[in-house]
Design an enzyme around this catalytic site. Sequence first.
Site: not given
Ligand code: ADP
Length: 214
Positions: A14, A89, A125, A158, A169
């Site tokens: 994404k 989410r 990554r 990360r 996750r």
């Molecule tokens: P991923 O690679 O899991 O898609 P992101 O960079 O989008 O990771 O998000 C990292 C973390 O930030 C998630 O695991 C969550 O803890 C938090 N987070 C991000 N977006 C949301 C959301 N919309 N609602 C709740 N928590 C979120």
Amino acid sequence: MKRIILFGAPGAGKGTQAKALEKKYGYKQISTGDLVRTEVKAQTDLGNALKAKIEKGELASDEDILRMLKKRLEKEDIRDAYILDGFPRTLPQANALATVDVDEEIVVYLKVGSEDTVVKRILSRLTCHDCGAVYSAGENSPTPGTTCTQCGGIAAARSDDNETVARKRLRVYRAETKPVIQQYRQMGQLREINGAPSVDDVFDALQAVIGVEK
Ligand code: ADP
């Protein structure tokens, strides 16, 4: 104003695709993960609480995420179009989003069939801790701790990109986010594309479903 929502499992691509759309068309990428990481870096009380959650692979609360997103949506730069990457989410987040009006909304699901594929991507990554640029494993990938070619920051794994947290996750994604995707599907709004091929091929498919000139 146009809104693009990108759905997909962690590691589905994404962020990479949102950044490519931003670069080519000027649509603004809004990653709630980046908003969370910015808060964590600032070491505010909220940031410290969020850090504990993301390092366990848990979601931030809807309330915290909605507050951060609302603030981001107040900025002028999203006037023409914005891309939501990592939001909504949960069903309450989707319901809250439905109250924010736009002229056009395009909802895309980047589907990657195998869980092992996304875990492999996550584990290989590197992410720039300053600008959020993501480097996939491949011929030109930097070694951990080297300089980000976009901003001169440091690209490294990360803290939540390890196998245990990645699998957690994915479980949270299946439980909380799959029902949101299903809701958009039932409304007839979901456009699915295969997220498994190369970045360029996925970008071609994405441009086609969004209906923009290549
Ligand atoms: P991923 O690679 O899991 O898609 P992101 O960079 O989008 O990771 O998000 C990292 C973390 O930030 C998630 O695991 C969550 O803890 C938090 N987070 C991000 N977006 C949301 C959301 N919309 N609602 C709740 N928590 C979120």
